[in-house]
Design a protein around this motif. Sequence first.
Motif, PDB file in Angstrom:
ATOM      1  N   ALA A  13       5.621  -1.888  -3.999  1.00 39.49           N
ATOM      2  CA  ALA A  13       6.856  -1.111  -3.627  1.00 39.49           C
ATOM      3  C   ALA A  13       6.723  -0.456  -2.348  1.00 39.49           C
ATOM      4  CB  ALA A  13       6.658   0.064  -4.629  1.00 39.49           C
ATOM      5  N   ALA A  14       5.770  -0.445  -1.490  1.00 36.62           N
ATOM      6  CA  ALA A  14       5.670   0.213  -0.248  1.00 36.62           C
ATOM      7  C   ALA A  14       6.129  -0.832   0.983  1.00 36.62           C
ATOM      8  CB  ALA A  14       4.523   0.899   0.230  1.00 36.62           C
ATOM      9  N   VAL A  15       6.023  -2.264   0.375  1.00 36.55           N
ATOM     10  CA  VAL A  15       6.239  -3.281   1.638  1.00 36.55           C
ATOM     11  C   VAL A  15       7.648  -3.193   2.051  1.00 36.55           C
ATOM     12  CG1 VAL A  15       6.392  -5.749   2.011  1.00 36.55           C
ATOM     13  CG2 VAL A  15       4.851  -4.565   0.422  1.00 36.55           C
ATOM     14  N   ARG A  16       7.805  -3.094   3.460  1.00 35.93           N
ATOM     15  CA  ARG A  16       9.018  -3.128   4.219  1.00 35.93           C
ATOM     16  C   ARG A  16       8.962  -3.181   5.506  1.00 35.93           C
ATOM     17  NH1 ARG A  16       7.478   2.346   3.178  1.00 35.93           N
ATOM     18  NH2 ARG A  16       7.208   3.611   5.267  1.00 35.93           N
ATOM     19  N   PRO A  17       9.665  -3.771   6.366  1.00 34.78           N
ATOM     20  CA  PRO A  17       9.592  -3.787   7.688  1.00 34.78           C
ATOM     21  C   PRO A  17       9.138  -2.463   8.515  1.00 34.78           C
ATOM     22  CG  PRO A  17      11.850  -4.599   7.147  1.00 34.78           C
ATOM     23  CD  PRO A  17      11.423  -4.102   6.069  1.00 34.78           C
ATOM     24  N   GLY A  18       8.132  -2.519   9.321  1.00 37.20           N
ATOM     25  CA  GLY A  18       8.149  -1.328  10.043  1.00 37.20           C
ATOM     26  C   GLY A  18       6.484  -0.735   9.478  1.00 37.20           C
ATOM     27  N   MET A  19       6.172  -1.189   8.220  1.00 39.74           N
ATOM     28  CA  MET A  19       5.139  -0.662   7.719  1.00 39.74           C
ATOM     29  C   MET A  19       3.815  -1.254   8.185  1.00 39.74           C
ATOM     30  SD  MET A  19       4.121   1.119   4.955  1.00 39.74           S
ATOM     31  CE  MET A  19       2.923   1.696   4.123  1.00 39.74           C
ATOM     32  N   ARG A  20       2.924  -0.549   8.580  1.00 38.00           N
ATOM     33  CA  ARG A  20       1.550  -0.885   9.054  1.00 38.00           C
ATOM     34  C   ARG A  20       0.648  -1.319   8.108  1.00 38.00           C
ATOM     35  NH1 ARG A  20      -1.687   2.535  10.601  1.00 38.00           N
ATOM     36  NH2 ARG A  20      -2.900   1.557  12.219  1.00 38.00           N
ATOM     37  N   ALA A  21       0.238  -2.652   8.121  1.00 37.71           N
ATOM     38  CA  ALA A  21      -0.755  -3.281   7.282  1.00 37.71           C
ATOM     39  C   ALA A  21      -1.861  -2.380   6.946  1.00 37.71           C
ATOM     40  CB  ALA A  21      -1.016  -4.655   7.874  1.00 37.71           C
ATOM     41  N   ALA A  22      -2.413  -1.626   7.926  1.00 41.00           N
ATOM     42  CA  ALA A  22      -3.573  -0.776   7.791  1.00 41.00           C
ATOM     43  C   ALA A  22      -3.042   0.226   6.644  1.00 41.00           C
ATOM     44  CB  ALA A  22      -4.227  -0.047   8.935  1.00 41.00           C
ATOM     45  N   ASP A  23      -2.126   0.623   6.676  1.00 42.84           N
ATOM     46  CA  ASP A  23      -1.510   1.980   5.975  1.00 42.84           C
ATOM     47  C   ASP A  23      -1.371   1.283   4.323  1.00 42.84           C
ATOM     48  OD1 ASP A  23      -1.528   3.679   7.863  1.00 42.84           O
ATOM     49  OD2 ASP A  23       0.577   3.551   8.262  1.00 42.84           O
ATOM     50  N   LEU A  24      -0.710   0.030   4.340  1.00 39.65           N
ATOM     51  CA  LEU A  24      -0.533  -0.470   2.849  1.00 39.65           C
ATOM     52  C   LEU A  24      -2.089  -0.654   2.336  1.00 39.65           C
ATOM     53  CD1 LEU A  24       1.720  -3.371   2.969  1.00 39.65           C
ATOM     54  CD2 LEU A  24       1.789  -1.196   1.613  1.00 39.65           C
ATOM     55  N   ASP A  25      -3.077  -0.966   2.983  1.00 40.46           N
ATOM     56  CA  ASP A  25      -4.345  -1.110   2.535  1.00 40.46           C
ATOM     57  C   ASP A  25      -4.953   0.364   2.052  1.00 40.46           C
ATOM     58  OD1 ASP A  25      -7.257  -2.952   2.612  1.00 40.46           O
ATOM     59  OD2 ASP A  25      -7.522  -0.960   3.115  1.00 40.46           O
ATOM     60  N   ARG A  26      -4.472   1.221   2.986  1.00 37.21           N
ATOM     61  CA  ARG A  26      -5.220   2.537   2.576  1.00 37.21           C
ATOM     62  C   ARG A  26      -4.592   3.061   1.315  1.00 37.21           C
ATOM     63  NH1 ARG A  26      -3.595   4.218   6.975  1.00 37.21           N
ATOM     64  NH2 ARG A  26      -5.584   3.862   8.063  1.00 37.21           N
ATOM     65  N   LEU A  27      -2.995   3.028   1.109  1.00 36.01           N
ATOM     66  CA  LEU A  27      -2.449   3.280  -0.004  1.00 36.01           C
ATOM     67  C   LEU A  27      -3.196   3.013  -1.225  1.00 36.01           C
ATOM     68  CD1 LEU A  27       1.293   3.150  -0.454  1.00 36.01           C
ATOM     69  CD2 LEU A  27      -0.027   2.483  -2.225  1.00 36.01           C
ATOM     70  N   ALA A  28      -3.427   1.639  -1.480  1.00 34.60           N
ATOM     71  CA  ALA A  28      -4.033   0.942  -2.736  1.00 34.60           C
ATOM     72  C   ALA A  28      -5.420   1.671  -2.566  1.00 34.60           C
ATOM     73  CB  ALA A  28      -3.946  -0.465  -2.559  1.00 34.60           C
ATOM     74  N   ARG A  29      -6.157   1.478  -1.746  1.00 37.05           N
ATOM     75  CA  ARG A  29      -7.497   1.994  -1.834  1.00 37.05           C
ATOM     76  C   ARG A  29      -7.736   3.474  -1.964  1.00 37.05           C
ATOM     77  NH1 ARG A  29     -11.419  -1.332   0.015  1.00 37.05           N
ATOM     78  NH2 ARG A  29      -9.716  -2.525   1.273  1.00 37.05           N
ATOM     79  N   ASP A  30      -6.754   4.306  -1.636  1.00 40.66           N
ATOM     80  CA  ASP A  30      -6.959   5.732  -2.082  1.00 40.66           C
ATOM     81  C   ASP A  30      -6.593   5.893  -3.491  1.00 40.66           C
ATOM     82  OD1 ASP A  30      -7.427   6.315   0.535  1.00 40.66           O
ATOM     83  OD2 ASP A  30      -5.508   7.300   1.150  1.00 40.66           O
ATOM     84  N   LEU A  31      -5.747   5.112  -3.913  1.00 44.45           N
ATOM     85  CA  LEU A  31      -5.383   5.063  -5.630  1.00 44.45           C
ATOM     86  C   LEU A  31      -6.478   4.805  -6.275  1.00 44.45           C
ATOM     87  CD1 LEU A  31      -1.744   3.741  -5.576  1.00 44.45           C
ATOM     88  CD2 LEU A  31      -2.443   6.075  -6.207  1.00 44.45           C
ATOM     89  N   LEU A  32      -7.113   3.726  -5.640  1.00 47.79           N
ATOM     90  CA  LEU A  32      -8.544   3.238  -6.702  1.00 47.79           C
ATOM     91  C   LEU A  32      -9.713   4.355  -6.521  1.00 47.79           C
ATOM     92  CD1 LEU A  32      -8.471  -0.594  -5.926  1.00 47.79           C
ATOM     93  CD2 LEU A  32      -7.959   0.814  -8.260  1.00 47.79           C
ATOM     94  N   THR A  33      -9.506   4.825  -5.250  1.00 50.78           N
ATOM     95  CA  THR A  33     -10.723   5.904  -5.152  1.00 50.78           C
ATOM     96  C   THR A  33     -10.421   7.151  -6.111  1.00 50.78           C
ATOM     97  OG1 THR A  33     -11.021   5.279  -2.750  1.00 50.78           O
ATOM     98  CG2 THR A  33     -11.533   7.488  -3.523  1.00 50.78           C
ATOM     99  N   GLY A  34      -9.089   7.446  -6.196  1.00 55.16           N
ATOM    100  CA  GLY A  34      -8.801   8.579  -7.267  1.00 55.16           C
ATOM    101  C   GLY A  34      -9.133   8.134  -8.530  1.00 55.16           C
ATOM    102  N   HIS A  35      -9.208   6.991  -8.819  1.00 52.01           N
ATOM    103  CA  HIS A  35      -9.797   6.566 -10.173  1.00 52.01           C
ATOM    104  C   HIS A  35     -11.299   6.540 -10.079  1.00 52.01           C
ATOM    105  CE1 HIS A  35      -5.989   5.956 -12.451  1.00 52.01           C
ATOM    106  NE2 HIS A  35      -5.636   5.677 -11.028  1.00 52.01           N
ATOM    107  N   GLY A  36     -11.864   6.775  -9.278  1.00 57.36           N
ATOM    108  CA  GLY A  36     -13.449   6.731  -9.070  1.00 57.36           C
ATOM    109  C   GLY A  36     -13.795   5.119  -8.823  1.00 57.36           C
ATOM    110  N   LEU A  37     -12.988   4.312  -8.244  1.00 58.25           N
ATOM    111  CA  LEU A  37     -13.066   2.970  -8.244  1.00 58.25           C
ATOM    112  C   LEU A  37     -13.135   2.463  -6.797  1.00 58.25           C
ATOM    113  CD1 LEU A  37     -10.940   1.948 -11.132  1.00 58.25           C
ATOM    114  CD2 LEU A  37     -13.650   2.044 -11.212  1.00 58.25           C
ATOM    115  N   GLY A  38     -13.184   3.505  -5.798  1.00 57.78           N
ATOM    116  CA  GLY A  38     -13.017   2.906  -4.432  1.00 57.78           C
ATOM    117  C   GLY A  38     -13.988   1.928  -3.947  1.00 57.78           C
ATOM    118  N   GLU A  39     -15.447   2.398  -4.317  1.00 58.30           N
ATOM    119  CA  GLU A  39     -16.349   1.707  -3.860  1.00 58.30           C
ATOM    120  C   GLU A  39     -16.395   0.168  -4.239  1.00 58.30           C
ATOM    121  OE1 GLU A  39     -20.329   2.549  -5.627  1.00 58.30           O
ATOM    122  OE2 GLU A  39     -19.126   4.312  -6.734  1.00 58.30           O
TER     123      GLU A  39
END
Length: 349
Positions: free
Chosen positions: A251-277
């Motif tokens: 849903a966050a994919v759009r022109p101007g979006m930093r690839a690193a920020d997309l990775d961080r978005l998904a990683r942070d959500l999984l970390t919130g579920h205790g699954l980031g590692e």
Amino acid sequence: MTILDELRGALRRAGVNALWISDPANVRAISGFTSGKDGRVLVTTEGATLYTDARYTVQAAGESSVPQFIARPPDTYLHAAAALKGLRVGFEADHLTVALLDDLRGHWPDSTLVPLRGVVQDFRIRKSAPELHSIRAAQRIADVAFAQVRPQIQPGMTEQDIALELELALRRAGAQSAFEIIVASGPNGAKPHGVASSRVIGSDELVTVDMGAQVDGYHSDMTRTVAVGNPSAELRRLYRAVLEAEEAAVAAVRPGMRAADLDRLARDLLTGHGLGEYFAHSLGHGVGLEVHEGPGLRGTSEDVLEPGMVITIEPGVYIPGVGGVRIEDLVLVTASGHEVLSHSEKEAL
């Protein structure tokens, strides 16, 4: 402006007068020659030449947009030597072997060889309309093949059985597999790149299927994790967490979006579920003439999304002894946002 005009501008900026192209995908991108592994392209300020051998005389004449010289080394190098005398010549450092570099140095003693990285790839990162046509066709075939085989993912079938059925379905639809199909069931799901094995699929398991088709040299890439029987509450929790991260990143994919920020978005959500590692790889990558190409969707990436890029979004969790989940969509970055190209159903667990 043609890709050759743009490439020559890039070479000037890199401080070289010519470029020796050996990467098969780049050979095709510049010349149109589809047997790039048996071809090389020399680009200079005056022109470009495709070098291949007599097995491809007719094919090269029919496909190549640049003149051809039909010969094998050392005649190939000798033909180019006169045009390169006294010049700075770039070569693809991430593809050329040490042995072949020694050959170039031996045959071009009056040239200065300069290692370059990613010069042609930078022009492949945004897909043209014909390229998108082929990628869409590849993904459509992959979706059809998955839908045909999904009912066969049942207890008693082996991972290899399912992989074979998927490959046959791709072939019957007019494509070939883009890569070795991954079918990872039960505890094998903890292997992000585990190949299909002789393991028999059991009851109440998750099965991860990573597959793609190749059409006209262009690829698709998609992953679905499916349920066999009634998986445990913990496996369902893992699945729902990955699905949440995947859908949020798409849903966050759009022109101007930093690839690193997309990775961080998904990683942070999984970390919130205790699954980031347990998210053991980057969020995704570009797809085109290669299954894995730019841009890179990882935490250290400096890439910024642009219209025309085709990327994957594929978060996953992999827990040794338990299993794993990966969900992957193929996504086109558009002028106003994005378009999801993969349409295979995602299961609700």
